[in-house]
Scaffold this motif. Structure first.
Motif, PDB file in Angstrom:
ATOM      1  N   THR A  55     -14.826  -1.533   8.155  1.00 24.13           N
ATOM      2  CA  THR A  55     -15.495  -0.878   9.278  1.00 24.13           C
ATOM      3  C   THR A  55     -14.491  -0.036  10.055  1.00 24.13           C
ATOM      4  O   THR A  55     -13.272  -0.216   9.948  1.00 24.13           O
ATOM      5  N   GLU A  56     -15.025   0.874  10.848  1.00 28.58           N
ATOM      6  CA  GLU A  56     -14.170   1.767  11.616  1.00 28.58           C
ATOM      7  C   GLU A  56     -13.274   0.977  12.569  1.00 28.58           C
ATOM      8  O   GLU A  56     -13.739   0.111  13.305  1.00 28.58           O
ATOM      9  N   GLY A  57     -11.999   1.296  12.513  1.00 30.07           N
ATOM     10  CA  GLY A  57     -11.038   0.668  13.398  1.00 30.07           C
ATOM     11  C   GLY A  57     -10.495  -0.655  12.896  1.00 30.07           C
ATOM     12  O   GLY A  57      -9.571  -1.220  13.479  1.00 30.07           O
ATOM     13  N   LEU A  58     -11.073  -1.174  11.786  1.00 31.05           N
ATOM     14  CA  LEU A  58     -10.618  -2.466  11.281  1.00 31.05           C
ATOM     15  C   LEU A  58     -10.628  -2.434   9.756  1.00 31.05           C
ATOM     16  O   LEU A  58     -11.681  -2.463   9.130  1.00 31.05           O
ATOM     17  N   VAL A  59      -9.450  -2.321   9.165  1.00 30.93           N
ATOM     18  CA  VAL A  59      -9.354  -2.312   7.708  1.00 30.93           C
ATOM     19  C   VAL A  59      -8.361  -3.378   7.269  1.00 30.93           C
ATOM     20  O   VAL A  59      -7.436  -3.742   7.992  1.00 30.93           O
ATOM     21  N   ASP A  60      -8.573  -3.868   6.065  1.00 33.87           N
ATOM     22  CA  ASP A  60      -7.713  -4.898   5.481  1.00 33.87           C
ATOM     23  C   ASP A  60      -6.824  -4.230   4.435  1.00 33.87           C
ATOM     24  O   ASP A  60      -7.313  -3.703   3.428  1.00 33.87           O
ATOM     25  N   GLY A  61      -5.498  -4.253   4.668  1.00 39.24           N
ATOM     26  CA  GLY A  61      -4.574  -3.581   3.764  1.00 39.24           C
ATOM     27  C   GLY A  61      -4.654  -4.088   2.343  1.00 39.24           C
ATOM     28  O   GLY A  61      -4.600  -3.305   1.383  1.00 39.24           O
ATOM     29  N   ALA A  62      -4.786  -5.388   2.165  1.00 40.31           N
ATOM     30  CA  ALA A  62      -4.859  -5.954   0.816  1.00 40.31           C
ATOM     31  C   ALA A  62      -6.112  -5.473   0.087  1.00 40.31           C
ATOM     32  O   ALA A  62      -6.086  -5.197  -1.119  1.00 40.31           O
ATOM     33  N   GLN A  63      -7.214  -5.347   0.835  1.00 44.20           N
ATOM     34  CA  GLN A  63      -8.444  -4.877   0.215  1.00 44.20           C
ATOM     35  C   GLN A  63      -8.331  -3.397  -0.180  1.00 44.20           C
ATOM     36  O   GLN A  63      -8.838  -2.982  -1.235  1.00 44.20           O
ATOM     37  N   ILE A  64      -7.665  -2.616   0.669  1.00 43.50           N
ATOM     38  CA  ILE A  64      -7.472  -1.200   0.338  1.00 43.50           C
ATOM     39  C   ILE A  64      -6.705  -1.071  -0.975  1.00 43.50           C
ATOM     40  O   ILE A  64      -7.068  -0.290  -1.862  1.00 43.50           O
ATOM     41  N   LEU A  65      -5.638  -1.838  -1.122  1.00 44.19           N
ATOM     42  CA  LEU A  65      -4.851  -1.813  -2.359  1.00 44.19           C
ATOM     43  C   LEU A  65      -5.697  -2.263  -3.550  1.00 44.19           C
ATOM     44  O   LEU A  65      -5.596  -1.710  -4.647  1.00 44.19           O
ATOM     45  N   GLY A  66      -6.531  -3.271  -3.343  1.00 40.27           N
ATOM     46  CA  GLY A  66      -7.386  -3.757  -4.422  1.00 40.27           C
ATOM     47  C   GLY A  66      -8.393  -2.718  -4.874  1.00 40.27           C
ATOM     48  O   GLY A  66      -8.600  -2.509  -6.076  1.00 40.27           O
ATOM     49  N   LEU A  67      -9.022  -2.049  -3.900  1.00 36.28           N
ATOM     50  CA  LEU A  67     -10.011  -1.011  -4.229  1.00 36.28           C
ATOM     51  C   LEU A  67      -9.354   0.139  -4.982  1.00 36.28           C
ATOM     52  O   LEU A  67      -9.886   0.633  -5.989  1.00 36.28           O
TER      53      LEU A  67
END
Length: 636
Positions: A55-67
């Motif tokens: 969601t806007e303003g809240l991201v998970d770095g590990a999930q970004i790398l996974g995606l």
């Protein structure tokens, strides 16, 4: 997926003989082959973020790398390994595509199994479902950039999209040859911009490159098993358009397609996806539109314009691909004859099909108006493509075993992992059935039913007609025993059954009671090869000085042109003057009956298809002033 032509030697450079140079083929492949997959960065990573719950303003770095890792390895395995490494090698005399692979696999299998034909029909039907969604989602995703540039223009996204699509479908009638010349340069610019914008943001957060490691993708799937299916469906958007590599094999050749992929497309796509990931890391408030959000303010509007051009090009490629596929299906007798208009005097593949164009336009506009955003349409995207990829993998197994003569173990070692990946993505996209995935399924089912009805109807019609026909030997023997008045010139009687006396011949004798000096029983056949050499096109045999039989064979990628083929027959000793030749055709009027055959509703569909088919005169390019049509009624 654009226009088709005879395969060219992709190792040659311009030598004055008309061959395109290798760089020109690579540039052309950029515009036609990679238009669809090249516009995926507009929405693929965004939809993956949304599916993962970022969601806007809240991201998970590990999930970004996974995606990102899943996107990277989807592109690597599906495109670089499956299509570039294996599928592109399964050419049918230089041609690719679902129907080409189907004919290749079926010819290589003992007994020409029906299940391979069924797979080919399903694959072709799924491609047409994809052909409806690609223009809608591509153009919508580009025009949605207006929301980032000027939020007050949000209500204009749909009207502008429909206007662009209307213009795109309208210009089809004028041909795409001139426009296609600029497809490559524009698409090359698009990929360079994708790569450059990605590099700029990667420099701000180099750690994003860690997503290259597949352990991030595997870890994501294990740690987020509850949403893994939904996320996989979104990740797959990054590889939609991969089938175009195979579809356009005959137009550009294998080497230019591979060169374009590894030389520009693949690196630029990866850079852009990494750049989007880095941008979201540093600007978590831009999750809604990372692609346009990552552009500097001064570049947003130019990027919207460039993206719109790129999506129009991608849409054009799919539309032209639909024309080509339907023409192949017509020549393979899977669909009735549609009106085909050639828009180029030099390129046989540059065609326009008015009926198909209108149906595509209406369906695409309905999709845009009903779904209204690329996010909504993304749910409909994927089932058709993954289904087609699954079919390609199965047919590839047949080709590996029967044509490449691979042993069972290495064949399984290659195809089983590919089938497992394709099946995973298919299941993931099937989960979106209720949200819009039903659209391509309905389209594919409708097309498949039409094909099955046409094939079954033609078979039934042939049986009904054959039951009423007189053997050719019998009518020739009868004519030899009596004197029939003759008139000057040549009569060509077209027939679908070369063993029987053509109905047009029987009716001509019944009504006119005369024969021409020279009479030719002509059968036209379509080969499972894409092209037939001139020296192999004509089979001619003479029964007596007055009667002969000719069989003309065209490849399924060729335009059937009987007058041009008859010129070749002169080399075999046939003497005729086109201005002293009359072509006799049987025009059948079909009526439904209670006789055993197809269900009544299918009879009605078959009759409707037959009524709307273009005439044999147009299809075979016969001179209209030299054609005589004799009508008969047939109950099916």
């Amino acid at each position: 997926m654009n226009s088709r032509q005879m395969p060219v030697d992709d190792t040659e450079f311009e030598d004055g003989s008309g061959h395109k140079s290798a760089p020109a083929l690579v540039l052309g492949a950029l515009g036609v082959v990679y238009g669809d997959i090249g516009t995926s960065p507009l929405y693929a990573f965004r939809e993956a973020l949304h599916a993962s719950g970022q969601t806007e303003g809240l991201v998970d770095g590990a999930q970004i790398l996974g995606l990102l890792s899943m996107i990277v390895w989807a592109l690597t395995v599906i495109v670089s390994i499956k299509y570039v490494g294996f599928v592109l090698r399964a050419d049918n005399r230089g041609e690719g595509g679902t129907l080409s692979l189907m004919t290749l696999a079926r010819e290589s299998a003992a007994g020409r199994p029906v299940w391979i034909l069924i797979l080919g029909v399903i694959g072709a039907s799924l491609f047409l479902g994809d052909a409806l969604i690609t223009p809608a989602i591509s153009v919508l995703s580009a025009v949605e950039g207006l929301q980032v540039v000027a939020p007050q223009l949000s209500n204009w996204v749909v009207p502008v999209t429909v206007t662009i699509l209307a213009g795109l479908f309208f210009v089809q009638r004028f041909g795409t040859g001139g426009v296609a010349a600029i497809f490559g340069p524009i698409t090359a610019l698009w990929f360079l911009v994708l790569g450059l914008t990605g590099v700029i943001h990667i420099a701000e957060h180099p750690g994003i490159l860690a997503a290259i490691s597949p352990h991030h993708a595997i870890g994501y799937l294990f740690n987020h098993s509850g949403i893994a299916v939904i996320v996989l469906g979104a990740v797959f958007l990054a590889v939609t358009g991969a089938e175009a590599l195979y579809v356009d094999l005959g137009h550009f050749g294998r080497r230019p397609i591979i060169t374009a992929w590894f030389g520009l497309v693949f690196p630029c796509l990866l850079l852009n996806y990494f750049g989007q990931g880095a941008f979201v890391f540093t600007h978590p408030e831009q999750v809604a539109h990372p692609f346009f959000g990552m552009q500097p303010d001064w570049a947003k509007l130019p990027m919207v314009i460039l993206a719109t051009l790129a999506t129009v090009i991608a849409s054009q490629a799919v539309i032209s691909g639909a024309y080509s596929l339907i023409r192949q299906a017509m020549h393979l007798n899977l669909l009735p004859r549609f009106d085909i208009r050639h828009t180029s005097e030099t390129q046989a593949g540059q065609i326009f099909m008015p009926q198909v164009n209108l149906l595509l336009f209406v369906a695409v506009v309905i999709l845009v108006i009903n779904f209204r955003s690329s996010s909504n349409l993304s749910a409909a995207y994927g089932i058709a493509v993954t289904g087609e990829m699954l079919i390609t993998a199965v047919l590839l197994f047949v080709v590996m075993r029967n044509i490449w003569h691979w042993s069972l173990l290495p064949t399984i070692a290659v195809t089983i992992p590919l089938l497992a990946i394709d099946t995973s993505f298919f299941i993931a996209n099937a989960a979106k059935f209720a949200q819009g995935g039903w659209v391509p399924v309905v389209v594919a089912c409708t097309v498949a039913v039409l094909m099955q009805t046409w094939v079954s109807g033609r078979k039934l019609l042939a049986e009904r007609t054959r039951a009423d026909e007189v053997p050719l030997e019998g009518i020739l023997g009868s004519l030899a025993q009596r004197q029939v008045p003759t008139v000057p010139g040549t009569a060509v009687f077209l027939t679908s059954d070369i063993e029987g006396a053509p109905t047009a011949l029987l009716h001509s004798l019944k009504h006119y009671k005369v024969l021409h000096e020279q009479n030719v029983i002509l059968g036209v056949m379509t080969s499972t090869s894409p092209y037939i050499a001139d020296e192999d096109k004509i089979f001619l045999e003479s029964f007596n000085p007055r009667f002969s039989r000719m069989i003309i064979t065209f490849g399924y990628m060729e335009t059937p042109n009987i007058p041009r083929a008859l010129v070749l027959a002169k080399k075999l000793g046939m003497k005729f003057d086109i201005m002293a030749t009359s072509f006799f055709l049987s025009r059948r009027t079909l009526i439904p009956s209670a006789r055993k055959g197809m269900p009544f509703w299918q009879d009605r569909i078959f009759i409707a298809l037959a009524k709307n088919a273009s005439s044999a005169t147009e299809y075979f390019h016969l001179p209209t002033g030299r054609v005589v049509e004799l009508g008969i009624q047939v109950a099916i």
